[in-house]
Each structure stands twice: as structure tokens, then as C-alpha cells.
Write a protein that holds these residues in place. Sequence first.
Motif, PDB file in Angstrom:
ATOM      1  N   SER A 118       0.832  -1.203   0.000  1.00  0.00           N
ATOM      2  CA  SER A 118       0.000   0.000   0.000  1.00  0.00           C
ATOM      3  C   SER A 118       0.866   1.252   0.000  1.00  0.00           C
ATOM      4  O   SER A 118       0.539   2.258  -0.642  1.00  0.00           O
ATOM      5  CB  SER A 118      -0.919   0.008   1.225  1.00  0.00           C
ATOM      6  N   ALA A 119       1.999   1.201   0.718  1.00  0.00           N
ATOM      7  CA  ALA A 119       2.908   2.348   0.775  1.00  0.00           C
ATOM      8  C   ALA A 119       3.497   2.644  -0.601  1.00  0.00           C
ATOM      9  O   ALA A 119       3.653   3.812  -0.982  1.00  0.00           O
ATOM     10  CB  ALA A 119       4.018   2.090   1.788  1.00  0.00           C
ATOM     11  N   LEU A 120       3.815   1.603  -1.350  1.00  0.00           N
ATOM     12  CA  LEU A 120       4.339   1.794  -2.703  1.00  0.00           C
ATOM     13  C   LEU A 120       3.296   2.436  -3.613  1.00  0.00           C
ATOM     14  O   LEU A 120       3.618   3.304  -4.431  1.00  0.00           O
ATOM     15  CB  LEU A 120       4.791   0.451  -3.288  1.00  0.00           C
ATOM     16  N   THR A 121       2.052   2.007  -3.459  1.00  0.00           N
ATOM     17  CA  THR A 121       0.968   2.587  -4.259  1.00  0.00           C
ATOM     18  C   THR A 121       0.797   4.069  -3.942  1.00  0.00           C
ATOM     19  O   THR A 121       0.694   4.907  -4.842  1.00  0.00           O
ATOM     20  CB  THR A 121      -0.355   1.848  -3.982  1.00  0.00           C
ATOM     21  N   LEU A 122       0.790   4.399  -2.646  1.00  0.00           N
ATOM     22  CA  LEU A 122       0.642   5.794  -2.243  1.00  0.00           C
ATOM     23  C   LEU A 122       1.826   6.629  -2.720  1.00  0.00           C
ATOM     24  O   LEU A 122       1.662   7.781  -3.133  1.00  0.00           O
ATOM     25  CB  LEU A 122       0.504   5.895  -0.721  1.00  0.00           C
ATOM     26  N   THR A 123       3.023   6.053  -2.666  1.00  0.00           N
ATOM     27  CA  THR A 123       4.223   6.764  -3.119  1.00  0.00           C
ATOM     28  C   THR A 123       4.153   7.058  -4.615  1.00  0.00           C
ATOM     29  O   THR A 123       4.506   8.155  -5.063  1.00  0.00           O
ATOM     30  CB  THR A 123       5.483   5.942  -2.806  1.00  0.00           C
ATOM     31  N   LEU A 124       3.691   6.088  -5.393  1.00  0.00           N
ATOM     32  CA  LEU A 124       3.538   6.293  -6.832  1.00  0.00           C
ATOM     33  C   LEU A 124       2.523   7.397  -7.122  1.00  0.00           C
ATOM     34  O   LEU A 124       2.754   8.271  -7.973  1.00  0.00           O
ATOM     35  CB  LEU A 124       3.094   4.988  -7.503  1.00  0.00           C
ATOM     36  N   LEU A 125       1.397   7.368  -6.410  1.00  0.00           N
ATOM     37  CA  LEU A 125       0.393   8.409  -6.587  1.00  0.00           C
ATOM     38  C   LEU A 125       0.955   9.776  -6.210  1.00  0.00           C
ATOM     39  O   LEU A 125       0.740  10.770  -6.914  1.00  0.00           O
ATOM     40  CB  LEU A 125      -0.835   8.101  -5.729  1.00  0.00           C
ATOM     41  N   LYS A 126       1.722   9.797  -5.115  1.00  0.00           N
ATOM     42  CA  LYS A 126       2.228  11.072  -4.589  1.00  0.00           C
ATOM     43  C   LYS A 126       3.308  11.676  -5.481  1.00  0.00           C
ATOM     44  O   LYS A 126       3.320  12.882  -5.728  1.00  0.00           O
ATOM     45  CB  LYS A 126       2.801  10.839  -3.168  1.00  0.00           C
ATOM     46  N   LEU A 127       4.246  10.865  -5.933  1.00  0.00           N
ATOM     47  CA  LEU A 127       5.411  11.388  -6.652  1.00  0.00           C
ATOM     48  C   LEU A 127       5.251  11.428  -8.164  1.00  0.00           C
ATOM     49  O   LEU A 127       5.971  12.167  -8.837  1.00  0.00           O
ATOM     50  CB  LEU A 127       6.652  10.557  -6.311  1.00  0.00           C
ATOM     51  N   ALA A 128       4.323  10.646  -8.703  1.00  0.00           N
ATOM     52  CA  ALA A 128       4.169  10.581 -10.155  1.00  0.00           C
ATOM     53  C   ALA A 128       2.822  11.108 -10.633  1.00  0.00           C
ATOM     54  O   ALA A 128       2.752  11.991 -11.490  1.00  0.00           O
ATOM     55  CB  ALA A 128       4.361   9.142 -10.640  1.00  0.00           C
TER      56      ALA A 128
ATOM     57  N   LEU B 292      -5.911   8.965  14.546  1.00  0.00           N
ATOM     58  CA  LEU B 292      -7.140   8.273  14.169  1.00  0.00           C
ATOM     59  C   LEU B 292      -7.040   6.758  14.314  1.00  0.00           C
ATOM     60  O   LEU B 292      -8.018   6.043  14.094  1.00  0.00           O
ATOM     61  CB  LEU B 292      -7.507   8.623  12.721  1.00  0.00           C
ATOM     62  N   GLN B 293      -5.828   6.278  14.630  1.00  0.00           N
ATOM     63  CA  GLN B 293      -5.581   4.846  14.841  1.00  0.00           C
ATOM     64  C   GLN B 293      -5.957   4.011  13.621  1.00  0.00           C
ATOM     65  O   GLN B 293      -6.573   2.964  13.714  1.00  0.00           O
ATOM     66  CB  GLN B 293      -6.342   4.352  16.086  1.00  0.00           C
ATOM     67  N   ARG B 294      -5.546   4.510  12.467  1.00  0.00           N
ATOM     68  CA  ARG B 294      -5.789   3.816  11.207  1.00  0.00           C
ATOM     69  C   ARG B 294      -4.565   3.968  10.297  1.00  0.00           C
ATOM     70  O   ARG B 294      -4.055   5.068  10.113  1.00  0.00           O
ATOM     71  CB  ARG B 294      -7.018   4.387  10.463  1.00  0.00           C
ATOM     72  N   GLU B 295      -4.090   2.866   9.723  1.00  0.00           N
ATOM     73  CA  GLU B 295      -3.091   2.871   8.656  1.00  0.00           C
ATOM     74  C   GLU B 295      -1.775   3.565   9.030  1.00  0.00           C
ATOM     75  O   GLU B 295      -1.065   4.046   8.147  1.00  0.00           O
ATOM     76  CB  GLU B 295      -3.670   3.540   7.397  1.00  0.00           C
ATOM     77  N   SER B 296      -1.421   3.610  10.305  1.00  0.00           N
ATOM     78  CA  SER B 296      -0.193   4.314  10.700  1.00  0.00           C
ATOM     79  C   SER B 296       1.057   3.619  10.167  1.00  0.00           C
ATOM     80  O   SER B 296       2.024   4.277   9.771  1.00  0.00           O
ATOM     81  CB  SER B 296      -0.119   4.462  12.214  1.00  0.00           C
ATOM     82  N   ALA B 297       1.051   2.273  10.132  1.00  0.00           N
ATOM     83  CA  ALA B 297       2.213   1.539   9.613  1.00  0.00           C
ATOM     84  C   ALA B 297       2.388   1.815   8.118  1.00  0.00           C
ATOM     85  O   ALA B 297       3.512   2.014   7.633  1.00  0.00           O
ATOM     86  CB  ALA B 297       2.051   0.042   9.865  1.00  0.00           C
ATOM     87  N   THR B 298       1.275   1.844   7.394  1.00  0.00           N
ATOM     88  CA  THR B 298       1.341   2.121   5.956  1.00  0.00           C
ATOM     89  C   THR B 298       1.870   3.521   5.693  1.00  0.00           C
ATOM     90  O   THR B 298       2.732   3.719   4.832  1.00  0.00           O
ATOM     91  CB  THR B 298      -0.059   1.970   5.329  1.00  0.00           C
ATOM     92  N   LEU B 299       1.381   4.501   6.432  1.00  0.00           N
ATOM     93  CA  LEU B 299       1.822   5.872   6.189  1.00  0.00           C
ATOM     94  C   LEU B 299       3.263   6.095   6.641  1.00  0.00           C
ATOM     95  O   LEU B 299       3.983   6.888   6.023  1.00  0.00           O
ATOM     96  CB  LEU B 299       0.875   6.867   6.856  1.00  0.00           C
ATOM     97  N   ALA B 300       3.686   5.422   7.708  1.00  0.00           N
ATOM     98  CA  ALA B 300       5.089   5.530   8.114  1.00  0.00           C
ATOM     99  C   ALA B 300       6.000   5.008   7.007  1.00  0.00           C
ATOM    100  O   ALA B 300       7.020   5.622   6.680  1.00  0.00           O
ATOM    101  CB  ALA B 300       5.329   4.749   9.408  1.00  0.00           C
ATOM    102  N   SER B 301       5.620   3.876   6.412  1.00  0.00           N
ATOM    103  CA  SER B 301       6.399   3.326   5.301  1.00  0.00           C
ATOM    104  C   SER B 301       6.365   4.258   4.099  1.00  0.00           C
ATOM    105  O   SER B 301       7.373   4.443   3.405  1.00  0.00           O
ATOM    106  CB  SER B 301       5.848   1.952   4.902  1.00  0.00           C
ATOM    107  N   ALA B 302       5.196   4.856   3.837  1.00  0.00           N
ATOM    108  CA  ALA B 302       5.063   5.767   2.696  1.00  0.00           C
ATOM    109  C   ALA B 302       5.902   7.028   2.888  1.00  0.00           C
ATOM    110  O   ALA B 302       6.446   7.563   1.920  1.00  0.00           O
ATOM    111  CB  ALA B 302       3.594   6.135   2.500  1.00  0.00           C
ATOM    112  N   VAL B 303       6.020   7.500   4.123  1.00  0.00           N
ATOM    113  CA  VAL B 303       6.869   8.661   4.397  1.00  0.00           C
ATOM    114  C   VAL B 303       8.314   8.365   4.020  1.00  0.00           C
ATOM    115  O   VAL B 303       8.987   9.152   3.345  1.00  0.00           O
ATOM    116  CB  VAL B 303       6.779   9.070   5.884  1.00  0.00           C
ATOM    117  N   VAL B 304       8.800   7.188   4.440  1.00  0.00           N
ATOM    118  CA  VAL B 304      10.187   6.807   4.147  1.00  0.00           C
ATOM    119  C   VAL B 304      10.393   6.609   2.649  1.00  0.00           C
ATOM    120  O   VAL B 304      11.323   7.160   2.051  1.00  0.00           O
ATOM    121  CB  VAL B 304      10.574   5.521   4.910  1.00  0.00           C
ATOM    122  N   LEU B 305       9.517   5.814   2.029  1.00  0.00           N
ATOM    123  CA  LEU B 305       9.673   5.505   0.603  1.00  0.00           C
ATOM    124  C   LEU B 305       9.582   6.762  -0.257  1.00  0.00           C
ATOM    125  O   LEU B 305      10.413   6.977  -1.152  1.00  0.00           O
ATOM    126  CB  LEU B 305       8.595   4.508   0.176  1.00  0.00           C
ATOM    127  N   SER B 306       8.591   7.589   0.002  1.00  0.00           N
ATOM    128  CA  SER B 306       8.412   8.783  -0.822  1.00  0.00           C
ATOM    129  C   SER B 306       9.557   9.770  -0.616  1.00  0.00           C
ATOM    130  O   SER B 306       9.961  10.454  -1.559  1.00  0.00           O
ATOM    131  CB  SER B 306       7.068   9.450  -0.517  1.00  0.00           C
TER     132      SER B 306
END
Length: 304
Positions: free
Chosen positions: A220-230, A273-287
Motif C-alpha cells: 500500500s505504501a508503494l501505491t501511495l508513493t507512486l500516486l504522490k510522486l508521479a 485516528l488509529q488507522r493505517e499508521s504503519a502504511t503511512l510511516a512506510s510511505a513517508v520513508v519511501l516517498s
Amino acid sequence: MFNTLAIIFPLIFVATAGYISAARSFLTAEHLSGISRFVFYISIPAFLFVNMSQAELSKAVSLDVMLSFYLPVIGLYLLVLGFYRCRCGQWSISAIRALGACYSNTVLIGLPIAMQALGKHVAATVFVIITFHSALLFLLTYSFAGKEQRVTWPNIIRQLVINPVILAIALGLLANAANLALPKVINEGLTLLAEPAIAGALFVLGANLHHYQIKPGIKSALTLTLLKLAVLPTLVYLTATYGFALAQEQTLLLVLLSASPLGVNAYLVSKQLQRESATLASAVVLSTLLSVVSFVLWLAVLSS
């Protein structure tokens, strides 16, 4: 033609220094906590207030520029929200992932990159653009997530008001509109506090990357990173170029801001909000890591 290496290297250098300091335990978690509090609650707010209060906003405000940035941001947010809502059926998860696809680290990375590439004169336009950035996206996220959680409007407003970035920008805007001239000694004091803001923010960002993990929610983090950066900067480019026919410098500025990595504040919202924190932490690093590639490509394409 911009020398992209000369633009990006100093920023990477400072962030790398922070990463190494944390990785080698030169700075403990307690040290970093103190530095972070100074940077995010004192230095950056002082930087934003001083620059916003002194910016020539009459020359920087442009409806076409604002729409070129915010129409793609809101459009992509709603598309991602709708996609995940249909897929998982939960508003809170959908809202957090939409935030992860659209929330840019404009203050810590976008602003320094833009100033390095285009000059300090673009700062006023950047401040106008980012004025509503956090408030708008956080408001949308809290509103949609609140459909499933006990998130009240007073609490939403409180979270927005006490945010140091939003508060500093709002006070700077008020001072600018009122043509308020601070006493010289106070202005000089605020200016001194503001000087380490950019370098300090990049240093802390690099140090924090050492503590975030990439593995949780990697797909999911990779998907968000692609959306964010591309996807997002592409939409901004198309809107600015073909929708509003902006000048090359304005288009590049908006693209650089939208191509900035996911901001850490999005992760903090997910924790609250106690939702998707692991995904967003990974997305912060990857992006953040992959934004180097994104910046180089956009600078090369749009400066040719």
C-alpha cells in the motif's frame, strides 16, 4: 538548464547528516526529541510567521496558480477516497490513504527545493499556496474519518488551530493584512529563531528516517508513493500547462511542490485516528527516498 545535482545535493547532505547522527547513536532519542520540538514548535513557526508577514502577497496571489495546484490535489484525494471506499468499505481507512496520496511535505522539502531551483523570490507564492494546504487536507480527512469514529467538529477545529504551521501562517497573514510593523528588536529576534528552520527540519527529517520502518504495509505504501510522486505532479503539470497556461517558472514551482514526498504530519494524523499508521510511516520513508529521483526527473524535463 538547471544543475539538478547542485540544487538537490545540499539538502540531501543535511538530511544524511541527520540520518548518520541517529544511526551511529551520536544523538539519542531524547536529544532528537528536544531538537525536533525546537525546530517544529519554535524555529519553523518563526520562519513562517516572519516570511508570511513580510511577503508581498499582492504580487504572489493568483487564482490561476491556486487552482492549478488545488484542483488536482482535491481531485486526486476524492478519487483515491472513492476507490478505497469501494474496495475496503471503511471511510477512515479510505480517508487516511487519500491523505497519504496527496499531502505534500511542502514546508520541509518543497520550499527548500523550490528556493534552490528558482530563487528566494518564489517564497511568497509558496507561502500563499501552502496557507490552506494542511488545513484543507486535514479537514477533509477528519470529516470523512469522523463518519465512523467519534471525531467531533470542536475537536477537529482544535487540532487545526493548535497546529504550529497553520497557526504561524494564520498569524503571519493577519500581520501582513494589518500592515503590522513589529518593533525592530522583536523582528530581529524572530529572524534569528527562524534561521535554523530549513536546515534543522531537514536534519530532523533525516534522523527520523532511521527510526521509521518500511516493511509494514509495503504494498500500500508503494501505491501511495507512486500516486504522490508521479500521478499528482503530472496532474498539476497538465492543469497548469493546458488548463491555465501558466508561465514555465510558475508551472515548475507547482510541480516541485506537488512532487514533494509525503509529509510526516499525515503519519501523525493516522496515529491519532488509529488507522493505517504503519502504511503511512512506510510511505513517508519511501516517498522521501524516491523523491530525489522524482525531483531530478521533473527538473530535467521542465527546465529543458
